[in-house]
Design a protein around this motif. Structure first.
Motif, PDB file in Angstrom:
ATOM      1  N   LEU A  87       0.826  -1.209   0.000  1.00 51.57           N
ATOM      2  CA  LEU A  87       0.000   0.000   0.000  1.00 51.57           C
ATOM      3  C   LEU A  87       0.861   1.259   0.000  1.00 51.57           C
ATOM      4  CD1 LEU A  87      -2.876  -0.961   2.485  1.00 51.57           C
ATOM      5  CD2 LEU A  87      -3.032  -0.699   0.001  1.00 51.57           C
ATOM      6  N   ILE A  88       1.930   1.237   0.809  1.00 58.86           N
ATOM      7  CA  ILE A  88       2.854   2.378   0.831  1.00 58.86           C
ATOM      8  C   ILE A  88       3.508   2.553  -0.541  1.00 58.86           C
ATOM      9  CG2 ILE A  88       5.079   3.150   1.713  1.00 58.86           C
ATOM     10  CD1 ILE A  88       2.913   3.776   3.632  1.00 58.86           C
ATOM     11  N   GLY A  89       3.902   1.424  -1.156  1.00 55.80           N
ATOM     12  CA  GLY A  89       4.488   1.487  -2.489  1.00 55.80           C
ATOM     13  C   GLY A  89       3.536   2.076  -3.507  1.00 55.80           C
ATOM     14  N   LEU A  90       2.268   1.703  -3.409  1.00 56.24           N
ATOM     15  CA  LEU A  90       1.254   2.275  -4.307  1.00 56.24           C
ATOM     16  C   LEU A  90       1.154   3.790  -4.122  1.00 56.24           C
ATOM     17  CD1 LEU A  90      -1.605  -0.379  -3.988  1.00 56.24           C
ATOM     18  CD2 LEU A  90      -0.407   0.216  -6.092  1.00 56.24           C
ATOM     19  N   ILE A  91       1.210   4.241  -2.852  1.00 60.96           N
ATOM     20  CA  ILE A  91       1.037   5.661  -2.556  1.00 60.96           C
ATOM     21  C   ILE A  91       2.219   6.492  -3.060  1.00 60.96           C
ATOM     22  CG2 ILE A  91       0.888   7.361  -0.685  1.00 60.96           C
ATOM     23  CD1 ILE A  91      -0.683   5.205   0.905  1.00 60.96           C
ATOM     24  N   VAL A  92       3.457   6.016  -2.807  1.00 61.27           N
ATOM     25  CA  VAL A  92       4.632   6.819  -3.174  1.00 61.27           C
ATOM     26  C   VAL A  92       5.030   6.614  -4.635  1.00 61.27           C
ATOM     27  CG1 VAL A  92       5.507   6.769  -0.817  1.00 61.27           C
ATOM     28  CG2 VAL A  92       6.324   5.060  -2.474  1.00 61.27           C
ATOM     29  N   GLY A  93       4.469   5.599  -5.287  1.00 62.73           N
ATOM     30  CA  GLY A  93       4.810   5.307  -6.676  1.00 62.73           C
ATOM     31  C   GLY A  93       3.984   6.088  -7.674  1.00 62.73           C
ATOM     32  N   PRO A  94       4.035   5.698  -8.945  1.00 66.33           N
ATOM     33  CA  PRO A  94       3.337   6.413 -10.023  1.00 66.33           C
ATOM     34  C   PRO A  94       1.819   6.453  -9.866  1.00 66.33           C
ATOM     35  CG  PRO A  94       4.967   4.891 -10.907  1.00 66.33           C
ATOM     36  CD  PRO A  94       4.852   4.585  -9.460  1.00 66.33           C
ATOM     37  N   SER A  95       1.257   5.534  -9.089  1.00 67.20           N
ATOM     38  CA  SER A  95      -0.196   5.488  -8.943  1.00 67.20           C
ATOM     39  C   SER A  95      -0.747   6.739  -8.275  1.00 67.20           C
ATOM     40  CB  SER A  95      -0.605   4.258  -8.126  1.00 67.20           C
ATOM     41  OG  SER A  95      -0.307   3.063  -8.805  1.00 67.20           O
ATOM     42  N   PHE A  96       0.031   7.323  -7.327  1.00 68.46           N
ATOM     43  CA  PHE A  96      -0.478   8.484  -6.597  1.00 68.46           C
ATOM     44  C   PHE A  96       0.546   9.624  -6.533  1.00 68.46           C
ATOM     45  CE2 PHE A  96      -3.023   4.915  -5.014  1.00 68.46           C
ATOM     46  CZ  PHE A  96      -4.310   5.425  -5.191  1.00 68.46           C
ATOM     47  N   LEU A  97       1.512   9.554  -5.615  1.00 67.80           N
ATOM     48  CA  LEU A  97       2.411  10.694  -5.402  1.00 67.80           C
ATOM     49  C   LEU A  97       3.571  10.758  -6.380  1.00 67.80           C
ATOM     50  CD1 LEU A  97       2.609  10.656  -1.479  1.00 67.80           C
ATOM     51  CD2 LEU A  97       1.073  11.973  -2.967  1.00 67.80           C
ATOM     52  N   ASN A  98       3.942   9.647  -6.974  1.00 67.05           N
ATOM     53  CA  ASN A  98       5.033   9.577  -7.948  1.00 67.05           C
ATOM     54  C   ASN A  98       6.357  10.100  -7.374  1.00 67.05           C
ATOM     55  OD1 ASN A  98       5.970   8.800 -10.489  1.00 67.05           O
ATOM     56  ND2 ASN A  98       5.723  10.848 -11.332  1.00 67.05           N
ATOM     57  N   LEU A  99       6.632   9.762  -6.104  1.00 66.29           N
ATOM     58  CA  LEU A  99       7.878  10.190  -5.472  1.00 66.29           C
ATOM     59  C   LEU A  99       9.039   9.280  -5.845  1.00 66.29           C
ATOM     60  CD1 LEU A  99       6.599  11.023  -1.867  1.00 66.29           C
ATOM     61  CD2 LEU A  99       7.120  12.638  -3.715  1.00 66.29           C
ATOM     62  N   ILE A 100       8.751   7.999  -6.075  1.00 66.84           N
ATOM     63  CA  ILE A 100       9.787   7.020  -6.397  1.00 66.84           C
ATOM     64  C   ILE A 100       9.374   6.261  -7.650  1.00 66.84           C
ATOM     65  CG2 ILE A 100      11.121   5.020  -5.598  1.00 66.84           C
ATOM     66  CD1 ILE A 100      10.488   5.811  -2.747  1.00 66.84           C
ATOM     67  N   THR A 101      10.308   6.108  -8.564  1.00 66.96           N
ATOM     68  CA  THR A 101      10.046   5.316  -9.772  1.00 66.96           C
ATOM     69  C   THR A 101      10.902   4.052  -9.741  1.00 66.96           C
ATOM     70  OG1 THR A 101      11.709   6.583 -10.986  1.00 66.96           O
ATOM     71  CG2 THR A 101       9.413   7.298 -11.175  1.00 66.96           C
ATOM     72  N   TYR A 102      10.547   3.090 -10.543  1.00 67.17           N
ATOM     73  CA  TYR A 102      11.223   1.786 -10.524  1.00 67.17           C
ATOM     74  C   TYR A 102      12.464   1.837 -11.408  1.00 67.17           C
ATOM     75  CZ  TYR A 102      11.536  -3.271  -9.921  1.00 67.17           C
ATOM     76  OH  TYR A 102      11.940  -4.536  -9.583  1.00 67.17           O
ATOM     77  N   THR A 103      13.546   2.388 -10.847  1.00 71.79           N
ATOM     78  CA  THR A 103      14.809   2.495 -11.573  1.00 71.79           C
ATOM     79  C   THR A 103      15.591   1.187 -11.460  1.00 71.79           C
ATOM     80  OG1 THR A 103      15.942   3.339  -9.618  1.00 71.79           O
ATOM     81  CG2 THR A 103      14.907   4.963 -11.071  1.00 71.79           C
ATOM     82  N   ASP A 104      16.711   1.103 -12.181  1.00 71.02           N
ATOM     83  CA  ASP A 104      17.579  -0.070 -12.082  1.00 71.02           C
ATOM     84  C   ASP A 104      18.103  -0.246 -10.662  1.00 71.02           C
ATOM     85  OD1 ASP A 104      17.236  -0.605 -14.750  1.00 71.02           O
ATOM     86  OD2 ASP A 104      19.089   0.387 -15.381  1.00 71.02           O
ATOM     87  N   PHE A 105      18.357   0.878  -9.996  1.00 70.71           N
ATOM     88  CA  PHE A 105      18.837   0.829  -8.623  1.00 70.71           C
ATOM     89  C   PHE A 105      17.792   0.192  -7.701  1.00 70.71           C
ATOM     90  CE2 PHE A 105      18.807   2.921  -4.436  1.00 70.71           C
ATOM     91  CZ  PHE A 105      20.013   2.475  -3.946  1.00 70.71           C
TER      92      PHE A 105
END
Length: 399
Positions: free
Chosen positions: A40-58
């Motif tokens: 749920l936290i991943g959904l919130i901070v990811g592209p679905s909502f806040l877009n704070l973190i993207t799925y980079t190679d790192f």
């Protein structure tokens, strides 16, 4: 890597750890599985909502490390003696085959090609041992016969699911042939047997001997570090022979389950701390990968059908054999629903399918959400229906 890149990577790592551990605490606060809060936290901070973190190679690299440690910890839930009960074997085998076949044909009906459908079917096979065992422990049910049946069948279920994943990955990476499948099975089973035998018979005994040395007495962390080194060696060897690293890590966990230590730090406790950190990152990354904006109407329909199939196929595949073999109606239903949480293995399958380009973002999101729903569903049904009286008694006992 140049200096200018360091602050960005440090920021990513710091923020990722912050939200991952925050998700773990959130799940504990709302009395849910840690997997739920972290995704749920991943959904919130990811592209679905806040877009704070993207799925980079790192992020992908750190998450992959989390998956390896996760499967190592899950291996500690595995007791080799549980495979000797033929009832558990029948329930576990049926609970893999029926969901795999059903998931495959559902995917075909939705227009997926053979390889993609195979991956989707594989995502329906696994049962989360960790989630199921945790639910039973929270309700004071671990010592019951139905709990032993659920966990015993789930152990076999997960081993077969990992085998199915390996076969599916091998088929996806080359041309499909029955000879290739046979070789994959031989390779997988051979690695399981050889690595497991070496780990249980030799390395585990070696660990107990090291524990008695002066070095271990002086440095109680020595054995834990040595065990983790062997776990990553197993993961490396499994990748070297063409099998996923998570399978090698799983076998390492199985091998060291039951090791008796007198002077060293507890291995499982130490691994649990690593799991809290890196496993949390893995589950958060799964939420980050989901973009609900790609959930078209067709993807939503696929999610609904997949989730219903995920529950029904476990009920058919596990409850019916359990009933035939003498379990009561309630216990048979409990076994079916207890085998329903897909959890981490289904998500690993989905991630592999996405990174290999076999499924799109919409299907990936559907599989992750299906895993999330089935994970939440089981404790709700157990607490409020199947074991309501037992849960009340457990809650009163713990007050």
């Amino acid at each position: 890597m140049n200096i200018g890149e360091l602050p960005s990577i440090e920021l990513q790592m710091s923020l990722l750890l912050f939200v991952a551990l925050g998700g773990y605490l959130l799940a504990s606060r709302i009395n849910q599985s840690a997997v739920v809060g972290e995704i749920l936290i991943g959904l919130i901070v990811g592209p679905s909502f806040l877009n704070l973190i993207t799925y980079t190679d790192f992020v992908q690299s750190i998450a992959a490390l989390g998956a390896v440690i996760l499967m190592f910890v899950i291996g500690f839930e595995f007791n080799i003696k549980e495979l000797s009960n033929i009832k558990f074997g029948i329930i576990g085998f049926s609970g893999v085959i029926i969901p795999w076949i059903c998931g495959y044909f559902i995917a075909v009906l939705f227009g997926f090609d053979f390889i993609s459908a195979l991956f989707i079917g594989t995502a329906l096979t696994a049962t989360s041992i960790a989630i199921t065992a945790n639910v039973l422990r929270e309700m004071c049910l671990l010592d019951t016969e139905v709990a032993k049946a659920i966990i015993g069948a789930a152990v076999i279920d997960d081993v077969l699911s990992l085998l199915a994943l390996s076969i599916t990955a091998d088929v996806a990476s080359g041309s499909f042939s029955y000879t290739g499948i046979a070789l994959s099975i031989v390779k997988q089973v051979g690695f399981l047997l050889i690595a497991g035998f070496i780990g249980i018979v030799f390395i585990s005994k070696w660990i107990e001997k090291i524990d008695k040395t002066r070095l271990a007495m002086k440095n109680p962390e020595f054995v834990f570090i040595f065990v983790m080194m062997i776990a990553f060696l197993f993961a490396t060897l499994s990748e070297y022979v063409g099998i996923s690293a998570i399978i090698g890590a799983f076998i390492a966990g199985v091998s060291f389950n039951g090791v008796n230590l007198k002077h060293s730090h507890d291995i499982e406790a130490g691994a649990d701390f690593l799991y809290i950190i890196f496993g949390s990152i893995f589950f958060v990354s799964l939420g980050i990968l989901v973009d609900i904006h790609v959930m078209t109407q067709e993807a939503v329909v696929f999610l609904v059908v997949l989730t219903i199939a995920a529950v029904i196929t476990k009920l058919i595949g596990c409850s019916i054999p359990a009933k035939i073999m003498g379990y009561s109606g309630r216990d048979s239903l409990a076994i079916g629903f207890g085998m329903s949480p897909r959890g981490e293995v289904a998500m690993i399958v989905a991630l592999m399918g996405l990174t290999m380009g076999l499924i799109g973002q919409g299907v990936y999101a559907a599989i992750v959400l299906m895993s999330l729903i089935t994970t939440i569903l089981t404790p709700i049904l157990f607490r409020n229906w199947l074991f309501k009286k037992e849960v009340i008694a457990c809650d009163l006992e713990n007050k």
